[in-house]
Design an enzyme around this catalytic site. Structure first.
Site, PDB file in Angstrom:
ATOM      1  N   ASN A   1       0.866  -1.172   0.000  1.00  0.00           N
ATOM      2  CA  ASN A   1       0.000   0.000   0.000  1.00  0.00           C
ATOM      3  C   ASN A   1       0.906   1.225   0.000  1.00  0.00           C
ATOM      4  OD1 ASN A   1      -1.782   2.065   0.496  1.00  0.00           O
ATOM      5  ND2 ASN A   1      -2.386   1.366   2.545  1.00  0.00           N
ATOM      6  N   TRP A   2       1.017   1.856  -1.167  1.00  0.00           N
ATOM      7  CA  TRP A   2       1.949   2.983  -1.291  1.00  0.00           C
ATOM      8  C   TRP A   2       1.396   4.259  -0.656  1.00  0.00           C
ATOM      9  CZ3 TRP A   2       3.969   2.544  -7.098  1.00  0.00           C
ATOM     10  CH2 TRP A   2       4.562   1.284  -7.266  1.00  0.00           C
ATOM     11  N   LYS A   3       0.140   4.222  -0.256  1.00  0.00           N
ATOM     12  CA  LYS A   3      -0.512   5.393   0.363  1.00  0.00           C
ATOM     13  C   LYS A   3      -0.312   6.628  -0.529  1.00  0.00           C
ATOM     14  CE  LYS A   3      -0.164   3.141   4.820  1.00  0.00           C
ATOM     15  NZ  LYS A   3      -0.042   3.263   6.285  1.00  0.00           N
TER      16      LYS A   3
ATOM     17  N   HIS B   1      -9.483   1.262   4.979  1.00  0.00           N
ATOM     18  CA  HIS B   1      -8.201   1.432   5.671  1.00  0.00           C
ATOM     19  C   HIS B   1      -8.409   2.359   6.870  1.00  0.00           C
ATOM     20  CE1 HIS B   1      -4.073   2.525   6.552  1.00  0.00           C
ATOM     21  NE2 HIS B   1      -3.730   1.436   5.912  1.00  0.00           N
TER      22      HIS B   1
ATOM     23  N   GLU C   1      -6.733   4.703   7.973  1.00  0.00           N
ATOM     24  CA  GLU C   1      -6.500   6.133   7.695  1.00  0.00           C
ATOM     25  C   GLU C   1      -7.729   6.762   7.063  1.00  0.00           C
ATOM     26  OE1 GLU C   1      -2.858   5.439   5.570  1.00  0.00           O
ATOM     27  OE2 GLU C   1      -1.919   4.862   7.471  1.00  0.00           O
TER      28      GLU C   1
ATOM     29  N   GLU D   1      -5.406  -4.929  10.535  1.00  0.00           N
ATOM     30  CA  GLU D   1      -4.388  -3.906  10.755  1.00  0.00           C
ATOM     31  C   GLU D   1      -4.661  -3.185  12.075  1.00  0.00           C
ATOM     32  OE1 GLU D   1      -2.376  -2.673   6.829  1.00  0.00           O
ATOM     33  OE2 GLU D   1      -4.047  -1.323   7.135  1.00  0.00           O
TER      34      GLU D   1
ATOM     35  N   GLY E   1       2.665   2.174  10.928  1.00  0.00           N
ATOM     36  CA  GLY E   1       3.636   3.256  10.818  1.00  0.00           C
ATOM     37  C   GLY E   1       4.368   3.567  12.110  1.00  0.00           C
TER      38      GLY E   1
ATOM     39  N   SER F   1       3.524  -2.239  10.410  1.00  0.00           N
ATOM     40  CA  SER F   1       4.977  -2.344  10.647  1.00  0.00           C
ATOM     41  C   SER F   1       5.552  -3.694  10.221  1.00  0.00           C
ATOM     42  CB  SER F   1       5.315  -2.037  12.112  1.00  0.00           C
ATOM     43  OG  SER F   1       4.954  -0.704  12.418  1.00  0.00           O
TER      44      SER F   1
ATOM     45  N   GLY G   1       2.908  -1.139   4.329  1.00  0.00           N
ATOM     46  CA  GLY G   1       2.948   0.292   4.044  1.00  0.00           C
ATOM     47  C   GLY G   1       4.365   0.752   3.791  1.00  0.00           C
ATOM     48  N   GLY G   2       4.993   1.307   4.794  1.00  0.00           N
ATOM     49  CA  GLY G   2       6.325   1.908   4.660  1.00  0.00           C
ATOM     50  C   GLY G   2       7.349   1.040   3.943  1.00  0.00           C
TER      51      GLY G   2
END
Ligand code: 13P
Length: 251
Positions: free
Chosen positions: A9-11, A95, A97, A167, A173, A213, A234-235
């Site tokens: 997920n490149w957000k 998600h 977010e 999640e 993150g 993470s 993610g990251g």
């Protein structure tokens, strides 16, 4: 047997040229991996270019959100037929977010999942508790609320196309992943909910990803858990090297 699925997920990261570079690097490094299903979810602006790269490869394309109407006066929104047209096979919905910053609710997640399924796009439905929920011993209550209401009204047939991503918000993150025991406990609970809502076959075949993470150094222990069928990253999906290592860590 459930096929492991690793999605990046490149957000809200990567312009078009950065997206092209990343997609090319991932494709080059993972071209011979068939055992793991690999998905990249770039921002809307890069979907078309990334699709050209991953087309006819073992890498699949996903979006990060969708609107449930097919077309019309909904300024700023993108529909499931549009996602289909640009080559998406998956789309993340719900998600945390989006729940936190954009007013996403179980009800809107449910509408989005149904709209995607109508178009033949597989929803990745995100669920998970906040730190305050966990501290108040409400983890299972929140998971139950997210799972039952986000998937309400779906058929057993629909569920063959749905991926669930657990999640925990406190792990996203933060560098603090859920332990393998915490992940397994939540995933097992989600599978039990699916058995109650649908049936044992649906529950056994549904894929449940862990997200929060995920890194090259924790993927092995997470994926070794009985009910962990993949990861939503993610990251660590923003650079080819760690993402490739995460995929390879599942082989
Ligand atoms: P991180 O891997 O950066 O914790 O993000 C997880 C996530 O939100 C994936 O959807």
């Amino acid at each position: 047997m459930r096929r492991v699925i690793i999605a990046g997920n490149w957000k809200m990261n990567k312009n078009i040229s950065e997206s092209i570079d990343l997609a090319n690097a991932i494709k080059r490094s993972l071209y011979n991996v068939e055992e793991v299903e690999i998905v990249v979810c770039p921002p809307f602006t890069s979907l078309s270019d990334v699709n050209e790269i991953v087309l006819e490869s073992n890498i699949k394309l996903g979006a990060q959100d969708v609107y449930w109407e097919k077309e019309g006066a909904f300024t700023g929104e993108v529909s499931s037929p549009m996602l289909k047209n640009v080559g998406c096979e998956y789309c993340i919905v719900g998600h945390s977010e989006r729940r936190q910053f954009f007013g996403e609710t179980n009800e809107t997640v449910n509408k989005k999942a149904k709209a995607l399924l109508k178009e033949g796009i597989m929803p990745i439905v995100c669920v998970g508790e906040k730190l305050e929920d966990r501290k108040a011993n409400k983890t299972f209550d929140v998971i139950k609320d997210h799972v039952t209401n986000s998937l309400a009204g779906l058929t057993k047939e629909d569920m063959r196309k749905v991926v669930i991503a657990y999640e925990p918000v406190w792990a996203i993150g933060t560098g603090v992943n859920a332990t393998k025991e915490q992940a397994q406990e939540a995933h097992k609970y989600i599978r039990a909910l699916l058995k109650d809502m649908f049936d044992g076959t649906v529950a056994e075949s549904a894929r449940i990803q862990y997200g929060g993470s995920v890194k090259p150094d924790n993927i092995k222990e997470l994926i070794s858990q009985e009910d962990v069928d993949g990861a939503l990253v993610g990251g660590a999906s923003l650079k080819a090297d760690p993402f490739v290592q995460i995929v390879r860590g599942c082989l």
